[in-house]
Write a protein that holds these residues in place. Structure first.
Motif, PDB file in Angstrom:
ATOM      1  N   GLU A  82       1.156  -0.875  -0.139  1.00 60.05           N
ATOM      2  CA  GLU A  82      -0.302  -0.188   0.409  1.00 60.05           C
ATOM      3  C   GLU A  82       0.882   1.065  -0.544  1.00 60.05           C
ATOM      4  OE1 GLU A  82      -3.050   0.850  -0.101  1.00 60.05           O
ATOM      5  OE2 GLU A  82      -4.100  -1.444   0.239  1.00 60.05           O
ATOM      6  N   GLU A  83       0.820   1.605  -0.810  1.00 63.57           N
ATOM      7  CA  GLU A  83       1.910   3.666  -1.100  1.00 63.57           C
ATOM      8  C   GLU A  83       0.427   3.974  -1.539  1.00 63.57           C
ATOM      9  OE1 GLU A  83       4.728   3.872  -1.317  1.00 63.57           O
ATOM     10  OE2 GLU A  83       5.128   2.267  -0.712  1.00 63.57           O
ATOM     11  N   ASP A  84       0.414   5.010  -2.245  1.00 62.08           N
ATOM     12  CA  ASP A  84      -1.252   5.821  -1.939  1.00 62.08           C
ATOM     13  C   ASP A  84      -1.905   5.086  -3.171  1.00 62.08           C
ATOM     14  OD1 ASP A  84       0.028   8.568  -0.948  1.00 62.08           O
ATOM     15  OD2 ASP A  84       1.002   8.493  -3.031  1.00 62.08           O
ATOM     16  N   ILE A  85      -1.767   3.759  -3.552  1.00 64.36           N
ATOM     17  CA  ILE A  85      -2.321   2.994  -4.188  1.00 64.36           C
ATOM     18  C   ILE A  85      -2.169   1.894  -3.615  1.00 64.36           C
ATOM     19  CG2 ILE A  85      -2.544   4.646  -5.985  1.00 64.36           C
ATOM     20  CD1 ILE A  85      -1.081   2.568  -7.904  1.00 64.36           C
ATOM     21  N   LYS A  86      -2.877   0.726  -3.954  1.00 67.08           N
ATOM     22  CA  LYS A  86      -2.660  -0.074  -3.586  1.00 67.08           C
ATOM     23  C   LYS A  86      -1.748  -1.180  -5.112  1.00 67.08           C
ATOM     24  CE  LYS A  86      -5.371  -3.265  -1.940  1.00 67.08           C
ATOM     25  NZ  LYS A  86      -6.609  -4.262  -0.860  1.00 67.08           N
ATOM     26  N   LEU A  87      -0.344  -1.709  -4.915  1.00 68.79           N
ATOM     27  CA  LEU A  87       0.797  -1.927  -5.950  1.00 68.79           C
ATOM     28  C   LEU A  87       1.144  -3.514  -5.863  1.00 68.79           C
ATOM     29  CD1 LEU A  87       2.222  -0.806  -8.249  1.00 68.79           C
ATOM     30  CD2 LEU A  87       3.783  -0.005  -6.507  1.00 68.79           C
ATOM     31  N   ALA A  88       0.534  -3.649  -6.759  1.00 69.68           N
ATOM     32  CA  ALA A  88       1.724  -5.877  -6.769  1.00 69.68           C
ATOM     33  C   ALA A  88       2.646  -5.777  -7.889  1.00 69.68           C
ATOM     34  CB  ALA A  88       0.870  -6.401  -7.143  1.00 69.68           C
ATOM     35  N   ILE A  89       3.826  -6.153  -6.661  1.00 72.40           N
ATOM     36  CA  ILE A  89       5.321  -6.304  -7.346  1.00 72.40           C
ATOM     37  C   ILE A  89       5.358  -7.350  -7.960  1.00 72.40           C
ATOM     38  CG2 ILE A  89       7.450  -5.713  -8.402  1.00 72.40           C
ATOM     39  CD1 ILE A  89       6.959  -3.400  -6.357  1.00 72.40           C
ATOM     40  N   TYR A  90       5.165  -8.115  -9.309  1.00 70.97           N
ATOM     41  CA  TYR A  90       5.977  -9.893  -9.378  1.00 70.97           C
ATOM     42  C   TYR A  90       7.749  -9.759 -10.061  1.00 70.97           C
ATOM     43  CZ  TYR A  90       6.731 -14.865 -11.151  1.00 70.97           C
ATOM     44  OH  TYR A  90       6.820 -15.862 -11.103  1.00 70.97           O
ATOM     45  N   GLY A  91       8.093 -10.538  -9.710  1.00 67.40           N
ATOM     46  CA  GLY A  91       9.809 -10.096  -9.672  1.00 67.40           C
ATOM     47  C   GLY A  91      10.032 -11.627  -9.668  1.00 67.40           C
ATOM     48  N   SER A  92      11.482 -11.678 -10.783  1.00 67.30           N
ATOM     49  CA  SER A  92      11.475 -12.749 -11.143  1.00 67.30           C
ATOM     50  C   SER A  92      12.916 -12.521 -12.475  1.00 67.30           C
ATOM     51  CB  SER A  92      10.706 -13.476 -12.556  1.00 67.30           C
ATOM     52  OG  SER A  92      11.224 -14.517 -13.372  1.00 67.30           O
ATOM     53  N   ARG A  93      14.001 -13.893 -12.091  1.00 69.31           N
ATOM     54  CA  ARG A  93      15.231 -13.507 -12.916  1.00 69.31           C
ATOM     55  C   ARG A  93      14.674 -13.500 -14.987  1.00 69.31           C
ATOM     56  NH1 ARG A  93      20.531 -14.836 -11.472  1.00 69.31           N
ATOM     57  NH2 ARG A  93      20.554 -16.445  -9.569  1.00 69.31           N
ATOM     58  N   GLY A  94      13.895 -13.560 -15.009  1.00 72.69           N
ATOM     59  CA  GLY A  94      12.956 -13.693 -16.154  1.00 72.69           C
ATOM     60  C   GLY A  94      13.020 -14.527 -17.432  1.00 72.69           C
ATOM     61  N   VAL A  95      13.441 -15.030 -18.318  1.00 70.94           N
ATOM     62  CA  VAL A  95      13.577 -15.678 -19.069  1.00 70.94           C
ATOM     63  C   VAL A  95      14.448 -15.244 -20.874  1.00 70.94           C
ATOM     64  CG1 VAL A  95      12.042 -17.942 -20.633  1.00 70.94           C
ATOM     65  CG2 VAL A  95      11.508 -17.469 -18.508  1.00 70.94           C
ATOM     66  N   LEU A  96      14.797 -16.054 -21.164  1.00 72.44           N
ATOM     67  CA  LEU A  96      15.730 -16.680 -22.223  1.00 72.44           C
ATOM     68  C   LEU A  96      14.568 -16.827 -23.445  1.00 72.44           C
ATOM     69  CD1 LEU A  96      19.779 -16.432 -21.441  1.00 72.44           C
ATOM     70  CD2 LEU A  96      17.706 -14.597 -21.970  1.00 72.44           C
ATOM     71  N   ASP A  97      14.693 -16.939 -24.573  1.00 75.73           N
ATOM     72  CA  ASP A  97      14.677 -17.994 -25.500  1.00 75.73           C
ATOM     73  C   ASP A  97      15.504 -19.207 -26.146  1.00 75.73           C
ATOM     74  OD1 ASP A  97      11.914 -16.504 -26.211  1.00 75.73           O
ATOM     75  OD2 ASP A  97      13.402 -14.893 -27.890  1.00 75.73           O
ATOM     76  N   ARG A  98      16.831 -17.964 -26.011  1.00 77.76           N
ATOM     77  CA  ARG A  98      18.130 -19.469 -26.408  1.00 77.76           C
ATOM     78  C   ARG A  98      19.065 -19.082 -24.741  1.00 77.76           C
ATOM     79  NH1 ARG A  98      20.331 -17.877 -30.706  1.00 77.76           N
ATOM     80  NH2 ARG A  98      22.218 -16.321 -30.039  1.00 77.76           N
ATOM     81  N   PRO A  99      18.875 -20.327 -24.091  1.00 80.82           N
ATOM     82  CA  PRO A  99      19.571 -19.697 -22.925  1.00 80.82           C
ATOM     83  C   PRO A  99      21.531 -19.857 -23.231  1.00 80.82           C
ATOM     84  CG  PRO A  99      18.612 -21.807 -22.827  1.00 80.82           C
ATOM     85  CD  PRO A  99      18.094 -21.372 -24.195  1.00 80.82           C
ATOM     86  N   THR A 100      21.998 -19.034 -22.675  1.00 80.02           N
ATOM     87  CA  THR A 100      23.851 -18.846 -22.778  1.00 80.02           C
ATOM     88  C   THR A 100      24.527 -20.716 -23.018  1.00 80.02           C
ATOM     89  OG1 THR A 100      24.876 -18.447 -20.613  1.00 80.02           O
ATOM     90  CG2 THR A 100      23.121 -16.430 -22.000  1.00 80.02           C
ATOM     91  N   ARG A 101      25.200 -20.389 -23.812  1.00 78.55           N
ATOM     92  CA  ARG A 101      26.389 -21.779 -23.533  1.00 78.55           C
ATOM     93  C   ARG A 101      26.489 -21.203 -22.284  1.00 78.55           C
ATOM     94  NH1 ARG A 101      30.941 -21.308 -27.468  1.00 78.55           N
ATOM     95  NH2 ARG A 101      29.117 -20.957 -28.277  1.00 78.55           N
ATOM     96  N   TRP A 102      26.629 -21.059 -21.621  1.00 83.85           N
ATOM     97  CA  TRP A 102      27.362 -21.179 -20.074  1.00 83.85           C
ATOM     98  C   TRP A 102      26.402 -21.923 -19.422  1.00 83.85           C
ATOM     99  CZ3 TRP A 102      25.874 -20.658 -15.157  1.00 83.85           C
ATOM    100  CH2 TRP A 102      27.109 -20.541 -13.879  1.00 83.85           C
TER     101      TRP A 102
END
Length: 212
Positions: A82-102
């Protein structure tokens, strides 16, 4: 540090400070201490919300969480505040279409991990629409190719994800924040109904100040 100090007035009023990954180099857990201290000096009242980047190695996540409990670490999870509004934050490293070689060499099943992350993000973002006034998606990797312009197109699959682009189009968060694209020349874009902002410091040369 200088970028934060430059925005000291805005930062002193900020309710939330978001880190989109790569806060340290090469998994150096101890190096985050200086980032926390600088953030506290410039943004004393802000809640720090962070996702891991590729420089915060996966096998050191628990160490980061233990050492810096004042940081809200979102790792395929969310918070509603709750700030001035009700705020939802979803967090993730995310996704790659092609994983790196490592990644292909060192992270077994990385393709399946990415598929699961996208599915989990889609389910959570649909749920959060009914829980908050505004929904923010924070990932390290780019959730669209729109903000990869300026990077070499040959490596776009290792910078972001068309799968996450579909997730954003389907779930329509109000804002999507990402890092990772250090050479991007297009720092903001609109994907469907979602404003997308690349906050990578090397690309912007500054921190991003966002007023909701």
């Amino acid at each position: 540090m200088a970028a934060l100090a430059k925005h000291r007035d805005e930062c002193s009023r900020a309710g939330i400070l978001i880190w989109a990954g790569d806060m340290v180099d090469r998994g150096r857990v101890s190096a985050l201490e200086a980032v926390v201290e600088a953030s506290r000096r410039s943004c004393p009242s802000a809640r720090i919300v962070a996702v891991f980047g590729n420089e915060e190695y996966m096998d050191r996540e628990e160490e980061f969480i233990r050492r810096y409990p004042s940081v809200v670490w979102l790792n395929d999870t969310y918070i509603v505040v709750e700030e001035d509004i009700k705020l939802a934050i979803y967090g993730s490293r995310g996704v790659l279409d092609r994983p790196t070689r490592w990644q292909r060499r060192h992270i077994p099943g990385i393709e399946a991990i990415y598929r699961h992350r996208a599915e989990r993000a889609a389910a959570a973002l649909r749920e959060l629409r009914g829980k908050a006034d505004k929904v923010i998606l924070v990932t390290h990797y780019a959730p669209t190719r729109l903000t990869l312009e300026g990077e070499d197109p040959r490596i776009w699959p290792e910078l972001g994800s068309t799968i996450m682009e579909r997730v954003v189009l389907e779930t329509a968060p109000d804002l999507a924040i990402h890092g990772h694209a250090h050479r991007s020349k297009r720092l903001e874009a609109v994907l469907g109904r979602t404003r997308v902002i690349n906050v990578a410091l090397p690309a912007r040369g500054d921190v991003a100040v966002i007023d909701l």
